[in-house]
Design a protein around this motif. Structure first.
Motif, PDB file in Angstrom:
ATOM      1  N   ASP C   3      -4.019  -3.706  -1.075  1.00 25.05           N
ATOM      2  CA  ASP C   3      -3.725  -2.268  -1.048  1.00 25.05           C
ATOM      3  C   ASP C   3      -2.921  -1.840  -2.282  1.00 25.05           C
ATOM      4  O   ASP C   3      -3.133  -0.761  -2.825  1.00 25.05           O
ATOM      5  N   ASP C   4      -1.976  -2.716  -2.677  1.00 15.75           N
ATOM      6  CA  ASP C   4      -1.149  -2.409  -3.847  1.00 15.75           C
ATOM      7  C   ASP C   4      -1.982  -2.342  -5.124  1.00 15.75           C
ATOM      8  O   ASP C   4      -1.611  -1.681  -6.092  1.00 15.75           O
ATOM      9  N   SER C  75       5.559  -4.542 -10.808  1.00 12.40           N
ATOM     10  CA  SER C  75       5.386  -3.417  -9.902  1.00 12.40           C
ATOM     11  C   SER C  75       4.028  -2.751 -10.102  1.00 12.40           C
ATOM     12  O   SER C  75       3.745  -2.229 -11.188  1.00 12.40           O
ATOM     13  N   PRO C  76       3.156  -2.776  -9.077  1.00  9.95           N
ATOM     14  CA  PRO C  76       1.835  -2.146  -9.228  1.00  9.95           C
ATOM     15  C   PRO C  76       1.946  -0.641  -9.487  1.00  9.95           C
ATOM     16  O   PRO C  76       1.214  -0.101 -10.310  1.00  9.95           O
ATOM     17  N   GLY C  77       2.883   0.003  -8.793  1.00 13.13           N
ATOM     18  CA  GLY C  77       3.024   1.461  -8.924  1.00 13.13           C
ATOM     19  C   GLY C  77       3.439   1.872 -10.322  1.00 13.13           C
ATOM     20  O   GLY C  77       2.788   2.718 -10.957  1.00 13.13           O
TER      21      GLY C  77
END
Lengths: 134, 134, 134
Positions: C3-4, C75-77
């Motif tokens: 999901d990330d 951090s994926p975001g």
């Protein structure tokens, strides 16, 4: 699994830094030989630096693909070590190519140890025979 | 999950081998037409091989990105099959471009089956009308 | 974990679409300035579009490598957001370079807000002094 991949990620980032270094060398060469964009050709010294960088950039995605495929499906450790050797080879290739078109051949590490012997043989060869156009 | 990815990894490595084959063709063309590095232009035959390889190399990272993104998030099987078709298309493109600049159009597989009909139509067209410079 | 990664995959595909857009611009420029393959040089307008696309294509694998490495290990975001900023910067770079070789500098977003002030200063500078060849 993530822990095994740290080595691959580190080698990938080192490869990125190497590409950044090559790109900087092209920028310096552009300034030194006054070859402003969008031109891509100038004196042979500039052309060699430009082509060395272009060749390395061309093989970068292939390197990343092979590194991660072999790392994930075979051995992350061995892939990382081979990746490091490749990056070192590319560095030698870039430095050699920047100095002379024949210097491209310096990529091989094995050849490194044999280089002096080969150079001596080559010099003897050129003394005793006429080289045909290779 | 790893089992599903084997197909994608195999297609990736096949893509790498294909790029290696294209690079070898450029090396052969360099020897054949005596275009030594760092020069990148020579007779049109060499230029076509060189540009065909450069174009394929340029699209390789895009191919890998799309292959793995669609493979991981949608269907690994379908992505692998589409990847194989792409590699086959690239091979046809390279061979076609090496022979003539118009041969680049051969990448499409669908066009493959219609080629003869189109060729006939094209020949008729050139007989009956003057082609303006496209 | 999957999901990330959706954000990273979305940014990757957006990057692919951007590269496709740049390639289309080269095709349009080829038609407009009648530079048929395998030739890669023509009027300066074409050369700029061609080099802008080549530069963006060269950095695409580096972008993808950094995006995914930082996304998976940090951090994926944040990586996705930085990736979007990079793609926007590349778009500005391409548009700027297509118009003039000096326009390449437009990649920076920070410079964006300062551009007008700098332009005014630059114009004043050129009025009051002779520019040496940079």
């Amino acid at each position: 699994m993530m822990d095994d991949m740290v080595g691959l990620a580190a080698v990938s980032l080192l490869g990125v830094l190497e590409q950044a270094y090559f790109s900087l060398q092209v920028i310096y060469a552009r300034r030194k030989f006054s070859v402003s964009p969008p031109r891509t050709s100038g004196p042979p010294e500039f052309d060699r630096v430009f082509r060395a960088q272009a060749n390395c950039a061309e093989y970068f995605p292939i390197f990343i693909t092979v590194l991660w495929t072999s790392g994930v499906f075979f051995s992350p450790g061995l892939s990382s070590v081979c990746g490091l050797l490749y990056l070192y080879g590319r560095f030698r290739y870039f430095c050699g190519y920047s100095q002379s078109a024949q210097g491209r051949g310096n990529m091989s590490i094995i050849r490194d140890t044999r280089q002096n012997r080969l150079n001596i043989r080559f010099l003897r060869h050129t003394h005793t025979s006429n080289l045909s156009n290779i």
